[in-house]
Every structure is written in structure tokens, then in C-alpha cells.
Design a protein around this motif. Sequence first.
Motif, mmCIF file in Angstrom:
data_model
loop_
_atom_site.group_PDB
_atom_site.id
_atom_site.type_symbol
_atom_site.label_atom_id
_atom_site.label_comp_id
_atom_site.label_asym_id
_atom_site.label_seq_id
_atom_site.Cartn_x
_atom_site.Cartn_y
_atom_site.Cartn_z
ATOM 1 N N ARG B 37 -8.047 11.405 -0.551
ATOM 2 C CA ARG B 37 -7.343 12.310 0.277
ATOM 3 C C ARG B 37 -7.920 13.759 0.219
ATOM 4 O O ARG B 37 -8.328 14.261 -0.764
ATOM 5 C CB ARG B 37 -5.930 12.408 -0.242
ATOM 6 C CG ARG B 37 -4.805 13.198 0.271
ATOM 7 C CD ARG B 37 -3.563 13.144 -0.546
ATOM 8 N NE ARG B 37 -3.453 13.262 -1.710
ATOM 9 C CZ ARG B 37 -2.410 12.757 -2.455
ATOM 10 N NH1 ARG B 37 -1.585 12.081 -2.060
ATOM 11 N NH2 ARG B 37 -2.706 13.321 -3.832
ATOM 12 N N LEU B 47 -7.956 8.532 -4.102
ATOM 13 C CA LEU B 47 -6.622 7.971 -4.230
ATOM 14 C C LEU B 47 -6.536 6.556 -4.571
ATOM 15 O O LEU B 47 -5.894 6.125 -5.305
ATOM 16 C CB LEU B 47 -6.143 8.068 -2.567
ATOM 17 C CG LEU B 47 -4.618 8.190 -2.460
ATOM 18 C CD1 LEU B 47 -3.906 9.148 -3.203
ATOM 19 C CD2 LEU B 47 -4.465 8.233 -0.679
ATOM 20 N N GLU B 57 -2.285 -2.252 -5.223
ATOM 21 C CA GLU B 57 -1.140 -1.308 -4.917
ATOM 22 C C GLU B 57 -1.128 -0.354 -6.071
ATOM 23 O O GLU B 57 -1.142 -0.473 -7.435
ATOM 24 C CB GLU B 57 0.148 -2.095 -5.041
ATOM 25 C CG GLU B 57 1.367 -1.556 -4.601
ATOM 26 C CD GLU B 57 2.471 -2.642 -4.349
ATOM 27 O OE1 GLU B 57 2.341 -3.703 -3.856
ATOM 28 O OE2 GLU B 57 3.609 -2.330 -4.667
ATOM 29 N N ARG B 60 3.280 4.015 -3.883
ATOM 30 C CA ARG B 60 3.621 3.901 -2.671
ATOM 31 C C ARG B 60 2.154 3.418 -1.754
ATOM 32 O O ARG B 60 2.486 3.288 -0.719
ATOM 33 C CB ARG B 60 4.126 5.329 -1.850
ATOM 34 C CG ARG B 60 5.402 5.591 -2.578
ATOM 35 C CD ARG B 60 6.113 7.064 -1.986
ATOM 36 N NE ARG B 60 5.248 8.079 -2.097
ATOM 37 C CZ ARG B 60 4.564 8.788 -1.120
ATOM 38 N NH1 ARG B 60 4.616 8.350 0.249
ATOM 39 N NH2 ARG B 60 3.866 9.828 -1.625
ATOM 40 N N PHE B 61 1.169 3.602 -2.250
ATOM 41 C CA PHE B 61 -0.137 3.150 -1.666
ATOM 42 C C PHE B 61 -0.488 1.821 -1.986
ATOM 43 O O PHE B 61 -0.314 1.347 -2.943
ATOM 44 C CB PHE B 61 -0.935 4.246 -2.115
ATOM 45 C CG PHE B 61 -0.635 5.687 -1.916
ATOM 46 C CD1 PHE B 61 -0.140 6.404 -2.945
ATOM 47 C CD2 PHE B 61 -1.181 6.318 -0.872
ATOM 48 C CE1 PHE B 61 0.262 7.558 -2.618
ATOM 49 C CE2 PHE B 61 -0.801 7.599 -0.564
ATOM 50 C CZ PHE B 61 -0.289 8.391 -1.479
ATOM 51 N N ILE B 76 0.757 3.645 3.635
ATOM 52 C CA ILE B 76 1.310 4.598 2.788
ATOM 53 C C ILE B 76 3.174 4.333 3.108
ATOM 54 O O ILE B 76 2.985 4.489 4.322
ATOM 55 C CB ILE B 76 1.127 5.982 2.853
ATOM 56 C CG1 ILE B 76 -0.526 6.254 2.915
ATOM 57 C CG2 ILE B 76 1.779 6.986 2.197
ATOM 58 C CD1 ILE B 76 -0.775 7.755 3.628
ATOM 59 N N ARG B 77 3.688 3.784 2.087
ATOM 60 C CA ARG B 77 5.091 3.318 2.224
ATOM 61 C C ARG B 77 5.793 4.807 2.056
ATOM 62 O O ARG B 77 5.588 5.488 1.225
ATOM 63 C CB ARG B 77 5.563 2.188 1.428
ATOM 64 C CG ARG B 77 4.819 0.924 1.711
ATOM 65 C CD ARG B 77 5.500 -0.007 0.673
ATOM 66 N NE ARG B 77 5.227 0.234 -0.636
ATOM 67 C CZ ARG B 77 3.990 0.001 -1.180
ATOM 68 N NH1 ARG B 77 3.046 -0.421 -0.440
ATOM 69 N NH2 ARG B 77 3.898 0.381 -2.586
ATOM 70 N N SER B 79 6.427 7.424 3.457
ATOM 71 C CA SER B 79 5.718 8.587 3.602
ATOM 72 C C SER B 79 6.578 10.009 3.473
ATOM 73 O O SER B 79 7.561 9.911 3.943
ATOM 74 C CB SER B 79 4.991 8.762 5.149
ATOM 75 O OG SER B 79 5.873 8.607 6.074
ATOM 76 N N ASP B 83 2.277 14.054 1.976
ATOM 77 C CA ASP B 83 1.124 13.137 2.330
ATOM 78 C C ASP B 83 0.305 13.638 3.507
ATOM 79 O O ASP B 83 -0.687 13.102 3.850
ATOM 80 C CB ASP B 83 1.796 11.796 2.482
ATOM 81 C CG ASP B 83 2.642 11.004 1.387
ATOM 82 O OD1 ASP B 83 3.761 10.330 1.764
ATOM 83 O OD2 ASP B 83 2.027 11.355 0.168
ATOM 84 N N TYR B 87 -7.185 11.530 5.514
ATOM 85 C CA TYR B 87 -7.722 10.465 4.572
ATOM 86 C C TYR B 87 -8.947 10.104 5.050
ATOM 87 O O TYR B 87 -9.305 9.765 6.271
ATOM 88 C CB TYR B 87 -6.665 9.627 4.809
ATOM 89 C CG TYR B 87 -5.363 9.993 4.218
ATOM 90 C CD1 TYR B 87 -4.580 10.662 4.798
ATOM 91 C CD2 TYR B 87 -4.864 9.405 2.599
ATOM 92 C CE1 TYR B 87 -3.253 11.338 4.153
ATOM 93 C CE2 TYR B 87 -4.060 9.799 2.170
ATOM 94 C CZ TYR B 87 -3.009 10.770 2.896
ATOM 95 O OH TYR B 87 -1.822 11.285 2.514
#
Lengths: 116, 111
Positions: B37, B47, B57, B60-61, B76-77, B79, B83, B87
Motif C-alpha cells: 500500500r 500489506l 487472511e 479485513r484483507f 478489502i472488506r 473498506s 484505505d 495498491y
Amino acid sequence: GAGVSQSPRYKVTKRGQDVALRCDPISGHVSLYWYRQALGQGPEFLTYFNYEAQQDKSGLPNDRFSAERPEGSISTLTIQRTEQRDSAMYRCASSLSLGTSNSPLHFGNGTRLTVT
Amino acid sequence: QKEVEQDPGPLSVPEGAIVSLNCTYSNSAFQYFMWYRQYSRKGPELLMYTYSSGNKEDGRFTAQVDKSSKYISLFIRDSQPSDSATYLCAMDSSNDYKLSFGAGTTVTVRA
């Protein structure tokens, strides 16, 4: 703690001049890398050192580019007889130990070189 | 053709959305796969790191690697505006940080 430090932050030079870019890695980091990043692109590998030994310089574009790390800590990237195409962000990175699986690569904030 | 191709951006998503980023590559020797990132005017920061194929996992990534298809993804959950960054995918064949990077995808998460 202190990260990878690069100086100068910005460098403007005239075509044909030599420039020296400095990198001070994180204390104790064995490996030091130089990358070049053009605007809108990812970093491109130039060269790297383990301790003071230059392990690979296959990414250096031509013989105007050279790098050294004489005492295994601070490194200097030198560009002789600069050309406009050398303009880019030059990034230094260091890692604690050898190999990607052992420790992350920490990048500095770079030196923005502009050749006029 | 570049060794690593990354889906061009930019991406703009609302807060809370899932962000999906992808890269393809041509060098079958790549074994180590990373996502970095990069915030504006800063250096890239690691990251996610994955060795060979599979999922990984971290909060959130989620990083996925499919070596048979030469395709990697980052999800990315939930977000957040924090964020918002560029990337970059990166790959290594010989475990020595001679990385090959994608061009990067700029993501903006709107509050």
C-alpha cells in the motif's frame, strides 16, 4: 522508531551533472535495495547489497549508474552525466535479514530527481 | 508485454464496500507474492505476503494466489476512507527481494 531515511528529498540538476543520492537504512538491517519509480508506475529494481557486498546490479540501466555501501550501513547511488530520462523517484529500502520470507522490506520516502 | 500486469484504476467505492484488486503475471518462476500500500508522497509499505498458491487472511484483507492461472487478488472488506491509497502487487522468484511490481491501482473510499 526511525525508518529508512533518504536525502535529499528533492534534487533538481542540469543535464550532464553528476548527482549522489543517499540512503540511511534502518539500524541493523542487513540488506539494502535501490529501486526507481516513474510516475504512475511501480518501483523498478536497480541493485541491492547484503552488508557491504553488492549482490546484484542487473537493474542498473547503464554504466552511468553506480552504488556503494562501504561500511555496510549508509549507501550512495551515483548517477554520472545525468540525462532527462533519469528523472524519477529513487527509492531505497532495507530489510532485517536475507530473503522475503524472513522480514518485510521497508521503503524510504524517496528522492525525487528532476534533470532539466 | 510487462512481466506483471495490474488492473488499471482508479477505483472509487463507498465506505463499507468490498474492494477487489487483481494482477496477472507471465513469469512462472514467481513464488512469493506481495501486496503493498502506498499513500501519497510516501514509500510503499507491505500489506500482505503469500508464498505459492492459496489464500491468506489478515483482518479485513484477504490475498489469493492462483499459480495455475498466474493470477493474484487482494480483497478489502468493509473498506474505510483510510484505505484510500495506491495498491501495488509485487512478485519475487528467488526470495531475495528483487521484486517485480505492477503499475498500481489507486483506490478512493468515499465517506
